[in-house]
Design a protein around this motif. Structure first.
Motif, PDB file in Angstrom:
ATOM      1  N   ASN A 196       0.807  -1.262   0.012  1.00  0.00           N
ATOM      2  CA  ASN A 196       0.023  -0.140   0.072  1.00  0.00           C
ATOM      3  C   ASN A 196       0.765   1.381   0.182  1.00  0.00           C
ATOM      4  O   ASN A 196       0.655   2.358  -0.714  1.00  0.00           O
ATOM      5  N   ALA A 197       1.865   1.187   0.806  1.00  0.00           N
ATOM      6  CA  ALA A 197       2.804   2.439   0.953  1.00  0.00           C
ATOM      7  C   ALA A 197       3.454   2.795  -0.555  1.00  0.00           C
ATOM      8  O   ALA A 197       3.643   3.792  -0.827  1.00  0.00           O
ATOM      9  N   MET A 198       4.066   1.661  -1.101  1.00  0.00           N
ATOM     10  CA  MET A 198       4.677   1.873  -2.373  1.00  0.00           C
ATOM     11  C   MET A 198       3.672   2.483  -3.369  1.00  0.00           C
ATOM     12  O   MET A 198       4.019   3.276  -4.029  1.00  0.00           O
ATOM     13  N   ARG A 199       2.354   1.984  -3.317  1.00  0.00           N
ATOM     14  CA  ARG A 199       1.265   2.445  -4.357  1.00  0.00           C
ATOM     15  C   ARG A 199       0.990   3.859  -3.976  1.00  0.00           C
ATOM     16  O   ARG A 199       1.166   4.909  -4.918  1.00  0.00           O
ATOM     17  N   GLU A 200       0.786   4.376  -2.660  1.00  0.00           N
ATOM     18  CA  GLU A 200       0.618   5.681  -2.388  1.00  0.00           C
ATOM     19  C   GLU A 200       1.648   6.777  -2.406  1.00  0.00           C
ATOM     20  O   GLU A 200       1.549   7.956  -2.758  1.00  0.00           O
ATOM     21  N   LEU A 201       2.810   6.346  -2.450  1.00  0.00           N
ATOM     22  CA  LEU A 201       4.157   7.179  -2.273  1.00  0.00           C
ATOM     23  C   LEU A 201       4.586   7.020  -3.692  1.00  0.00           C
ATOM     24  O   LEU A 201       5.627   7.934  -3.998  1.00  0.00           O
ATOM     25  N   GLY A 202       4.075   6.191  -4.578  1.00  0.00           N
ATOM     26  CA  GLY A 202       4.707   6.152  -5.907  1.00  0.00           C
ATOM     27  C   GLY A 202       6.036   5.566  -6.193  1.00  0.00           C
ATOM     28  O   GLY A 202       7.180   5.931  -6.862  1.00  0.00           O
ATOM     29  N   LEU A 203       6.371   4.609  -5.323  1.00  0.00           N
ATOM     30  CA  LEU A 203       7.875   4.084  -5.264  1.00  0.00           C
ATOM     31  C   LEU A 203       8.018   2.661  -6.151  1.00  0.00           C
ATOM     32  O   LEU A 203       7.100   1.917  -6.068  1.00  0.00           O
ATOM     33  N   ASN A 204       8.754   2.958  -7.057  1.00  0.00           N
ATOM     34  CA  ASN A 204       8.832   1.798  -8.163  1.00  0.00           C
ATOM     35  C   ASN A 204      10.514   0.992  -7.853  1.00  0.00           C
ATOM     36  O   ASN A 204      11.078   0.231  -8.869  1.00  0.00           O
ATOM     37  N   ASN A 205      11.089   1.272  -6.785  1.00  0.00           N
ATOM     38  CA  ASN A 205      12.380   0.564  -6.537  1.00  0.00           C
ATOM     39  C   ASN A 205      12.175  -0.206  -5.188  1.00  0.00           C
ATOM     40  O   ASN A 205      13.258  -0.315  -4.388  1.00  0.00           O
ATOM     41  N   VAL A 206      11.021  -0.751  -5.135  1.00  0.00           N
ATOM     42  CA  VAL A 206      10.740  -1.728  -3.897  1.00  0.00           C
ATOM     43  C   VAL A 206      10.110  -2.868  -4.470  1.00  0.00           C
ATOM     44  O   VAL A 206       9.161  -2.901  -5.266  1.00  0.00           O
ATOM     45  N   THR A 207      10.405  -4.039  -3.980  1.00  0.00           N
ATOM     46  CA  THR A 207       9.687  -5.294  -4.204  1.00  0.00           C
ATOM     47  C   THR A 207       9.373  -5.901  -2.993  1.00  0.00           C
ATOM     48  O   THR A 207      10.414  -6.359  -2.210  1.00  0.00           O
TER      49      THR A 207
END
Length: 203
Positions: free
Chosen positions: A107-118
């Motif tokens: 959820n945090a990846m989506r909300e924060l727009g992070l594309n360097n996390v798996t």
């Protein structure tokens, strides 16, 4: 909150742009919101989260060598999410065995727009990565021996273990297998944090 974050970053000598600062503030707000339902951290106050979670993660950033890291036992993405925000050119795999924690990370990846996390939902001993890591990070393990025993299959030949610890106990090092060497023991300065913090780098 923004003024406090600015002050903490200045005291820690960390430079981030406005977008990164906003992402960190958004992360604290998300953590605070989810915490009410899912009990992800014992820290309840967002102002305290800035010190105990965000800055406590970020102070490790200057010591990371390489591009590809895994944060083992990430919990609600700590230190992995703050480090991913601060290092957009590095990639972070965030591993935890609890579904609610990995749901939060997604959820945090989506909300924060992070594309360097798996995000990876797995026990560490069962996780077999396609590619080994430049660095294995954790602030979850009780001892260095546990960390190296459970994560020995994760770093590259040239990779490092980064153990985020509180008080440094020299007897922990005596329990380590002979194949590991301590590269550095770095006392970390976390602004406004009561208590000692250390980063122990092993190879």
């Amino acid at each position: 909150m923004k003024a406090k974050l600015d002050r903490l970053l200045t005291q820690a000598n960390l430079q981030l742009n406005d977008q990164q600062k906003q992402q960190l503030l958004d992360l604290v707000n998300l953590l605070n919101k989810w915490n009410k339902a899912y009990n992800l951290t014992s820290v309840r106050d967002p102002q305290e989260m800035l010190v105990k979670h965000i800055l406590d993660s970020l102070v490790v950033s200057p010591y990371l060598q390489g591009e590809y890291f895994i944060d083992v036992g990430t919990g609600p993405g700590l230190p992995g999410l703050p480090l991913a925000i601060a290092n957009p050119n590095k990639h972070f795999v965030l591993l935890d065995s609890l579904g609610k924690r990995i749901s939060f990370v997604r959820n945090a990846m989506r909300e924060l727009g992070l594309n360097n996390v798996t995000p990876i939902l797995s026990r560490v001993e069962e996780y077999q990565p396609d590619e080994k890591f430049d660095g294995v990070l954790s602030r979850a393990f009780a001892s260095l021996k546990d960390m190296t025993d459970w994560c020995h299959h994760l770093p590259k030949e040239s990779g490092y273990f980064y153990a985020l610890k509180g008080i440094y106990h020299s007897e922990e090092i005596q329990q380590l297998d002979d194949k590991y060497t301590i590269k550095q023991i770095i006392p970390l300065q976390v602004p406004e944090l009561v208590g000692e913090r250390h980063l122990i780098i092993l190879q």
